[in-house]
Scaffold this active site. Structure first.
Site, PDB file in Angstrom:
ATOM      1  N   GLU A   9      -6.000 -55.736 -33.896  1.00 38.02           N
ATOM      2  CA  GLU A   9      -4.960 -56.758 -33.244  1.00 38.02           C
ATOM      3  C   GLU A   9      -3.739 -56.346 -32.687  1.00 38.02           C
ATOM      4  O   GLU A   9      -3.176 -56.596 -31.781  1.00 38.02           O
ATOM      5  CB  GLU A   9      -4.698 -58.114 -34.167  1.00 38.02           C
ATOM      6  CG  GLU A   9      -4.129 -59.133 -33.991  1.00 38.02           C
ATOM      7  CD  GLU A   9      -3.903 -60.256 -34.789  1.00 38.02           C
ATOM      8  OE1 GLU A   9      -3.351 -61.230 -34.673  1.00 38.02           O
ATOM      9  OE2 GLU A   9      -4.238 -60.053 -35.865  1.00 38.02           O
ATOM     10  N   ASP A  65       4.241 -65.417 -31.768  1.00 39.08           N
ATOM     11  CA  ASP A  65       4.556 -66.569 -32.784  1.00 39.08           C
ATOM     12  C   ASP A  65       5.750 -66.201 -33.592  1.00 39.08           C
ATOM     13  O   ASP A  65       6.651 -67.277 -33.539  1.00 39.08           O
ATOM     14  CB  ASP A  65       3.398 -66.611 -33.657  1.00 39.08           C
ATOM     15  CG  ASP A  65       2.150 -67.021 -32.939  1.00 39.08           C
ATOM     16  OD1 ASP A  65       2.133 -66.645 -31.846  1.00 39.08           O
ATOM     17  OD2 ASP A  65       1.114 -67.187 -33.589  1.00 39.08           O
TER      18      ASP A  65
END
Length: 415
Positions: free
Chosen positions: A388, A160
Site C-alpha cells: 500500500e 486521510d
C-alpha cells in the site's frame, strides 16, 4: 505475486477491491488508477471498472461517493450501516467523495483503446456522468464560485491522516460517539495506521453528515472541517482539462468546463506561498494557509497550472527531499517535525502520488526528476512487492499487501 495476479486476485467481476481483506469494497480514486492497469491486460475490463463505479455509485444529483458497498463484509469499518445510506441506493454507498481523477483516466482510455467503436461508445456514455459529477463538486463545494472546491472530511482528500489536517481536525468536537471497533488494525500494524483520536473525529464528522441527511448545503454550512485541499483541487483542475478535451473530441459543448478551468487556474495559483516557495492548502474556517509541506503541494504540476519559475522551485524542493530520503516521494517533508516514515499519509511513499508528480515534472521538462520518481517507485515494488505504501528511509513495505493501485501503476508505467 506478479502485478497481473494482484489485479486478478482482487477483481470482483466488474470492479476491483484495493486490497483483499483490508479494503473489501470499491473505492473511487482507486478504481481510476486500477483501470489504467487493466488497460495492459484487458481493455474491456478497464472500461468495466469505471462503468461499475458510475452505474452503481453515482447519485441522481451527480455526486460520486468514495466507497460503493457492493457486498457485505465484516472486514471494514465504517460499513454501510454506519453511513446510513442503504435506502438511497442499491448497493449502498458512503456519503462523501474522493479526488476526482477519473476524467483523466477516461480520456486516456478513449484516446488509446485500439477498438475505436468501443472507445467512442463508452466515452459518450461516461461523458455526461463525468460532467454531472464535476458540476456537483462546484455546486456543493464551491457555492461562491471561487474556482476552488472544499473538502469537508479528511477522507475526501485521499490523504486521510496527513499532518495538514491536524489543526482543522482538532476543532471537530467528539461528543456522544457510539462505541466502535476498528477493523483496519486487525489487518495492519496500528503503528502504520491513523490514531484513535483521528478516527474519533472522522466518525464525528460522519455522524454529523448523517444527521444532516447528506444535504450538501447543510454540510457546507455546518461542517467544522472545511479545507481547500491543494491536492484535490489540482487533480480536479487536471480532470477539467481532460474533460474539456473529451468534450471537443466528442463534439460536446465545452463552454461550462472552460469556465471551470479559468476560475480553477486563478484559484489554484492563489494557494502558492511565495515565501515558502510551495503550495499549501487553505483552512477555510480559520481563514489561513496550512503551512505544512506535503506531497499534495507538488500536484499543481499534474494540473499544469504553475509557470516555469514555480515549477523550478518545486523541482528544487523535491531534490531537497530526495537528499534526506532514500526513496522519493515522501508524503511529508522529511525534515518536518510531523514526519513519520511508517505511518500512512504522514511520511510514506505512495505509488499513485509518485506517478502523478512524475507526470507533472516530465511535462515541465524535468526529465531526470521524473525518471527518479518512476525508478524509486519501481524499485520499491520490485523489492517489497505491491504494498500500500513504503517507508522512504528504509524502503520497507507498509500497510496492505497485494495492493491494487500499486500493481496497476506498475503495469501501466512499464507498458
Amino acid at each position: 505475486m506478479k502485478a497481473v495476479e494482484v489485479l486478478q486476485r482482487n477483481s470482483r467481476g466488474a470492479f476491483t477491491v484495493p486490497a483483499h481483506g483490508l479494503y473489501p469494497y470499491q473505492w473511487l480514486w482507486d478504481s481510476a488508477f486500477i483501470a489504467l492497469g487493466w488497460t495492459q491486460v484487458d481493455w474491456e475490463r478497464a472500461w468495466q471498472e469505471l462503468l461499475c463505479l458510475f452505474d452503481y455509485g453515482q447519485g441522481p444529483d451527480g455526486m460520486l461517493p468514495h466507497i460503493v458497498f457492493h457486498e457485505q463484509s465484516r472486514d471494514y469499518f465504517p460499513g454501510p450501516d454506519v453511513w446510513g445510506r442503504e435506502a438511497r441506493a442499491q448497493p449502498a454507498t458512503s456519503g462523501i467523495t474522493q479526488p476526482p481523477v477519473v476524467a483523466t483516466v477516461v480520456r486516456y482510455l478513449y484516446e488509446k483503446d485500439p477498438d475505436r467503436d468501443r472507445a467512442r461508445s463508452r466515452a459518450r456514455y461516461l461523458f455526461p456522468k463525468l460532467l454531472a459529477y464535476h458540476r456537483w463538486l462546484y455546486h456543493a463545494r464551491d457555492p461562491y464560485r471561487t474556482g476552488l472546491v472544499v473538502i469537508v472530511h479528511p477522507w475526501e482528500s485521499g490523504m486521510d491522516n496527513s499532518p495538514a489536517w491536524d489543526k482543522p481536525l482538532s476543532r471537530v468536537p467528539v461528543e456522544n460517539l457510539p462505541p466502535y471497533e476498528r477493523r483496519d488494525v486487525k489487518h495492519v500494524n496500528p503503528e502504520e495506521r491513523p490514531r484513535k483520536e483521528d478516527y474519533d473525529r472522522y466518525l464525528s464528522l460522519l455522524y454529523l453528515f448523517r444527521r444532516l441527511e447528506y444535504d450538501p448545503r447543510g454540510i457546507y454550512r455546518q461542517s467544522p472541517f472545511k479545507v481547500v485541499d491543494v491536492g484535490f483541487n489540482a487533480i480536479l483542475q487536471r480532470a477539467n482539462r481532460d474533460l474539456y478535451a473529451l468534450a471537443v473530441l466528442l463534439q460536446e459543448d465545452p463552454y461550462e468546463i472552460e469556465e471551470w478551468i479559468v476560475r480553477g487556474e486563478v484559484g489554484l495559483e492563489a494557494l502558492w506561498d511565495r515565501e515558502a516557495g510551495f503550495y499549501f492548502s487553505w483552512d477555510l474556517v480559520a481563514g489561513e494557509p496550512i503551512a505544512v509541506k506535503t506531497s499534495a503541494g507538488f500536484l499543481p504540476l499534474f494540473a499544469g497550472t504553475p509557470h516555469q519559475g514555480r515549477a523550478s522551485l518545486l523541482a528544487q524542493e523535491a531534490e531537497r527531499w530526495g537528499e534526506k530520503a532514500r526513496y522519493l516521494l515522501p508524503s511529508v517533508d522529511p525534515t518536518s517535525p510531523f514526519f513519520e516514515p511508517g505511518r500512512y499519509w504522514r511520511g510514506p511513499v505512495w505509488i499513485n502520488v509518485n506517478w502523478m508528480v512524475a507526470e507533472g515534472f516530465r511535462d515541465y521538462g524535468f526529465a531526470a526528476l521524473a525518471a527518479r520518481l518512476k525508478a524509486d517507485a519501481l524499485a520499491l515494488m520490485e523489492r517489497e512487492g505491491f504494498r500500500e505504501y513504503y517507508d522512504p528511509l528504509t524502503g520497507q513495505g507498509r500497510g496492505g499487501e497485494g495492493f491494487s493501485w500499486s500493481a496497476a501503476l506498475a503495469l501501466f508505467w512499464t507498458r
